[in-house]
Design a protein around this motif. Structure first.
Motif, PDB file in Angstrom:
ATOM      1  N   HIS A   1       0.821  -1.204   0.000  1.00 21.37           N
ATOM      2  CA  HIS A   1       0.000   0.000   0.000  1.00 21.37           C
ATOM      3  C   HIS A   1       0.857   1.258   0.000  1.00 21.37           C
ATOM      4  N   PRO A   2       0.319   2.358  -0.566  1.00 17.49           N
ATOM      5  CA  PRO A   2       1.019   3.643  -0.460  1.00 17.49           C
ATOM      6  C   PRO A   2       1.219   4.012   1.013  1.00 17.49           C
ATOM      7  N   ILE A   3       2.277   4.775   1.273  1.00 10.14           N
ATOM      8  CA  ILE A   3       2.611   5.102   2.673  1.00 10.14           C
ATOM      9  C   ILE A   3       2.166   6.519   3.036  1.00 10.14           C
ATOM     10  N   VAL A   4       1.503   6.631   4.179  1.00 12.33           N
ATOM     11  CA  VAL A   4       1.137   7.938   4.721  1.00 12.33           C
ATOM     12  C   VAL A   4       1.900   8.101   6.028  1.00 12.33           C
ATOM     13  N   GLN A   5       2.570   9.244   6.160  1.00 14.23           N
ATOM     14  CA  GLN A   5       3.343   9.453   7.389  1.00 14.23           C
ATOM     15  C   GLN A   5       2.654  10.476   8.284  1.00 14.23           C
ATOM     16  N   LEU A   6       2.677  10.212   9.570  1.00 14.37           N
ATOM     17  CA  LEU A   6       2.035  11.113  10.533  1.00 14.37           C
ATOM     18  C   LEU A   6       3.063  12.006  11.215  1.00 14.37           C
ATOM     19  N   ASN A   7       2.574  13.113  11.771  1.00 16.10           N
ATOM     20  CA  ASN A   7       3.433  13.948  12.619  1.00 16.10           C
ATOM     21  C   ASN A   7       3.176  13.573  14.084  1.00 16.10           C
ATOM     22  N   ARG A   8       3.611  14.425  14.993  1.00 20.70           N
ATOM     23  CA  ARG A   8       3.470  14.076  16.419  1.00 20.70           C
ATOM     24  C   ARG A   8       2.071  14.394  16.971  1.00 20.70           C
ATOM     25  N   PHE A   9       1.284  15.165  16.164  1.00 24.10           N
ATOM     26  CA  PHE A   9       0.016  15.650  16.690  1.00 24.10           C
ATOM     27  C   PHE A   9      -0.942  14.487  16.980  1.00 24.10           C
ATOM     28  N   GLU A  10      -1.341  14.348  18.220  1.00 23.01           N
ATOM     29  CA  GLU A  10      -2.236  13.259  18.665  1.00 23.01           C
ATOM     30  C   GLU A  10      -1.643  11.864  18.413  1.00 23.01           C
ATOM     31  N   PHE A  11      -0.324  11.819  18.279  1.00 22.56           N
ATOM     32  CA  PHE A  11       0.309  10.547  17.964  1.00 22.56           C
ATOM     33  C   PHE A  11       0.099   9.507  19.074  1.00 22.56           C
TER      34      PHE A  11
ATOM     35  N   GLY B   1     -11.076   5.830  -0.343  1.00 24.77           N
ATOM     36  CA  GLY B   1     -11.300   4.390  -0.201  1.00 24.77           C
ATOM     37  C   GLY B   1     -10.035   3.567  -0.403  1.00 24.77           C
ATOM     38  N   THR B   2      -8.915   4.217  -0.779  1.00 25.91           N
ATOM     39  CA  THR B   2      -7.660   3.476  -0.994  1.00 25.91           C
ATOM     40  C   THR B   2      -7.100   2.987   0.354  1.00 25.91           C
ATOM     41  N   LEU B   3      -6.529   1.802   0.332  1.00 24.51           N
ATOM     42  CA  LEU B   3      -5.849   1.290   1.529  1.00 24.51           C
ATOM     43  C   LEU B   3      -4.426   1.818   1.555  1.00 24.51           C
ATOM     44  N   VAL B   4      -3.984   2.264   2.718  1.00 20.11           N
ATOM     45  CA  VAL B   4      -2.625   2.810   2.843  1.00 20.11           C
ATOM     46  C   VAL B   4      -1.928   2.191   4.062  1.00 20.11           C
ATOM     47  N   SER B   5      -0.595   2.299   4.080  1.00 21.80           N
ATOM     48  CA  SER B   5       0.164   1.915   5.280  1.00 21.80           C
ATOM     49  C   SER B   5       0.461   3.190   6.052  1.00 21.80           C
ATOM     50  N   VAL B   6       0.220   3.153   7.347  1.00 27.41           N
ATOM     51  CA  VAL B   6       0.419   4.354   8.156  1.00 27.41           C
ATOM     52  C   VAL B   6       1.699   4.212   8.959  1.00 27.41           C
ATOM     53  N   GLN B   7       2.502   5.275   8.914  1.00 30.24           N
ATOM     54  CA  GLN B   7       3.751   5.284   9.686  1.00 30.24           C
ATOM     55  C   GLN B   7       3.763   6.475  10.627  1.00 30.24           C
ATOM     56  N   GLY B   8       4.404   6.283  11.780  1.00 31.62           N
ATOM     57  CA  GLY B   8       4.566   7.377  12.737  1.00 31.62           C
ATOM     58  C   GLY B   8       5.691   8.307  12.311  1.00 31.62           C
ATOM     59  N   PRO B   9       5.968   9.369  13.101  1.00 30.19           N
ATOM     60  CA  PRO B   9       7.010  10.334  12.738  1.00 30.19           C
ATOM     61  C   PRO B   9       8.398   9.712  12.626  1.00 30.19           C
ATOM     62  N   ARG B  10       8.616   8.594  13.303  1.00 31.94           N
ATOM     63  CA  ARG B  10       9.930   7.911  13.178  1.00 31.94           C
ATOM     64  C   ARG B  10       9.793   6.584  12.448  1.00 31.94           C
ATOM     65  N   GLN B  11       8.921   6.592  11.459  1.00 32.69           N
ATOM     66  CA  GLN B  11       8.677   5.381  10.635  1.00 32.69           C
ATOM     67  C   GLN B  11       8.096   4.203  11.427  1.00 32.69           C
ATOM     68  N   GLU B  12       7.533   4.475  12.603  1.00 31.61           N
ATOM     69  CA  GLU B  12       6.896   3.378  13.341  1.00 31.61           C
ATOM     70  C   GLU B  12       5.741   2.847  12.487  1.00 31.61           C
ATOM     71  N   GLN B  13       5.601   1.531  12.402  1.00 26.16           N
ATOM     72  CA  GLN B  13       4.499   0.948  11.617  1.00 26.16           C
ATOM     73  C   GLN B  13       3.228   0.978  12.458  1.00 26.16           C
ATOM     74  N   LEU B  14       2.215   1.681  11.977  1.00 26.48           N
ATOM     75  CA  LEU B  14       0.969   1.776  12.750  1.00 26.48           C
ATOM     76  C   LEU B  14      -0.150   0.933  12.162  1.00 26.48           C
ATOM     77  N   GLY B  15       0.079   0.413  10.958  1.00 26.61           N
ATOM     78  CA  GLY B  15      -0.914  -0.501  10.414  1.00 26.61           C
ATOM     79  C   GLY B  15      -1.498  -0.049   9.093  1.00 26.61           C
ATOM     80  N   THR B  16      -2.605  -0.722   8.731  1.00 24.12           N
ATOM     81  CA  THR B  16      -3.292  -0.446   7.462  1.00 24.12           C
ATOM     82  C   THR B  16      -4.498   0.432   7.738  1.00 24.12           C
ATOM     83  N   ALA B  17      -4.677   1.449   6.867  1.00 27.25           N
ATOM     84  CA  ALA B  17      -5.813   2.359   7.059  1.00 27.25           C
ATOM     85  C   ALA B  17      -6.520   2.578   5.727  1.00 27.25           C
ATOM     86  N   ILE B  18      -7.748   3.096   5.845  1.00 25.61           N
ATOM     87  CA  ILE B  18      -8.503   3.490   4.647  1.00 25.61           C
ATOM     88  C   ILE B  18      -8.454   5.006   4.571  1.00 25.61           C
ATOM     89  N   TYR B  19      -8.162   5.520   3.384  1.00 28.85           N
ATOM     90  CA  TYR B  19      -8.059   6.970   3.193  1.00 28.85           C
ATOM     91  C   TYR B  19      -9.370   7.519   2.637  1.00 28.85           C
TER      92      TYR B  19
END
Ligand code: SAH
Length: 406
Positions: A4-14, A39-57
């Motif tokens: 899946h495409p990767i979405v990266q998060l920042n620290r906000f509400e991390f 509706g696309t499935l994505v892989s979610v990563q934290g600010p330090r590339q932590e794997q947070l799982g699969t999400a729907i966008y």
């Protein structure tokens, strides 16, 4: 394995997200690939590339990402849904072994944000409020058939909040099990010894407020201390608390009030099915107006042994909370006037924005206004088939108290 495409998060509400809360708002997103489709499935990563799982966008929703699984590169196929459904079924079978009617999937609480599945004996109803689940509806339906084998399957995608995800409203009978549409509007079930006829096609929620079933049962037990009780059920819908009260004691007399003619009709019918029609009176009225009239008539003051206040959620957001509080307060003030001393007040709020503490303070302010003393006998909540999960505070939405007027 899909990648899946990767979405990266920042620290906000991390912290909240890492703890397992599945909703990610735009403000938490640091980077996202261009031109992702809803509706696309994505892989979610934290600010330090932590794997947070699969999400729907979904760009059309305030909730940009709904995390569906802590593993990455998960597919939303029928095996995925079948696993979730089986796990949820095991929970209900263990904790509610005798129930043939229950909520099987309670959205986030059962790991499927944007999905409700309710089972009423041979009938299963589902309701989708997220674009990601909608996109994978065929896989979901196939899993429902595999795991539940329902004779009747109805899609109740007729709720207004679908528009927040850019979805239209649909109602569809996928299989009718040989029942006509008219029969599905009067579908007979039995739940904890109470008979009901439900409107599976148009009824509120999917036909019944399954979240109140444990509290209906509890009312029966509480009324044991009140011989021949006079009970007032405000916002009676199709009779839940009224039937429980009438069935608690053959001498009980119950008044149910609801503004919907269809609900009143169904409540009367349900009273007849349970042979308590002579003990119950259902009145079509606005509860506020009815309570106002009654509480201004001296003969009605202190005339009830038990009053139930189970209003709809008066507020869906923080902005309308003041109006909602005024509404709740007025209900409590009027109800306390009509309650005899020694009587029971059961009060509920199904709005996430009215916290337990706020509901309690509204009840106590109403007590101050009416110069009454209240004792809090117990607190109540939604039935167990609507699981409360601590890392998702929104999953605890229905709260209630039982008070005794001293
Ligand atoms: N107590 C019910 C569920 C109540 S749901 C149970 O345990 O099953 C809320 C009900 O309030 C709905 O039936 C709706 O028709 C009714 N309602 C909403 N606003 C109302 C009002 N102002 N006066 C009377 N009924 C109202």
């Amino acid at each position: 394995m899909p990648s899946h495409p990767i979405v990266q998060l920042n620290r906000f509400e991390f912290r909240r997200i890492r703890a397992g809360h599945p909703w990610v708002y735009e403000r938490s997103i640091a980077s996202i690939p261009d031109e992702l489709q809803d509706g696309t499935l994505v892989s979610v990563q934290g600010p330090r590339q932590e794997q947070l799982g699969t999400a729907i966008y979904n760009a059309s929703s305030k909730i940009r990402l709904r995390i569906v699984d802590p593993r990455i590169d998960i597919a939303l196929d029928s095996a995925f849904f079948a696993e979730r459904l089986s796990r949820a079924l095991e929970y209900r079978r263990q904790l509610l072994p005798r129930r043939t009617c229950f909520r099987l999937i309670s959205a986030e609480s059962d790991g499927l944000s944007g999905l409700i599945i309710d089972c009423y004996e041979a009938a299963t109803l589902f309701q989708i409020t997220s674009v990601g689940i909608e996109r994978h509806k065929d896989a979901l339906i196939s899993a429902i058939h595999d795991v539940l084998k329902p004779a009747i399957l109805i899609e109740r995608n007729d709720v207004p909040n679908r528009k927040w995800e850019g979805l239209t409203q649909i109602r569809k009978i996928h299989c009718d099990g040989g029942s006509s549409e008219a029969e599905l509007r009067d579908y007979p079930i039995q739940l904890e010894g109470t008979r009901y006829q439900l409107n599976l096609i148009e009824g509120n929620k999917t036909g019944l407020y399954l979240d109140q079933i444990d509290n209906h049962q509890r009312l029966r037990a509480l009324l044991a201390a009140y011989p021949a009780p006079r009970v007032l059920d405000c916002f009676s819908y199709i009779g839940g608390f009224s039937l429980a009260a009438a069935m608690a004691d053959p001498q009980a007399k119950v008044i149910g009030i609801d503004q919907s003619a269809e609900c009143i009709d169904k409540a009367r019918h349900n009273a007849a099915l349970n042979e308590v029609e002579s003990q119950t009176e259902f009145i079509q009225s606005n509860v506020f107006e009815w309570l106002r009239t009654q509480s201004e008539s001296d003969s009605a003051l202190g005339s009830f042994d038990c009053i139930i206040l189970d209003p709809p959620s008066f507020t869906k957001n923080r902005h309308t909370i003041d109006g909602a509080i005024r509404g709740y307060k007025e209900l409590h003030v009027r109800a306390l006037k009509l309650l005899r001393s020694g009587g029971l007040l059961l009060t509920y709020s199904c709005s996430h924005h009215i916290s337990e503490d706020l509901l309690r303070s509204i009840a106590f302010e109403a007590a101050l206004d009416t110069h009454t003393h209240l004792v809090e006998l117990e607190s109540q909540r939604q039935s167990l088939d609507h699981p409360v999960v601590p890392h998702i505070p929104e999953s605890y939405y229905l709260k209630g108290f039982v008070y005794r007027k001293q």
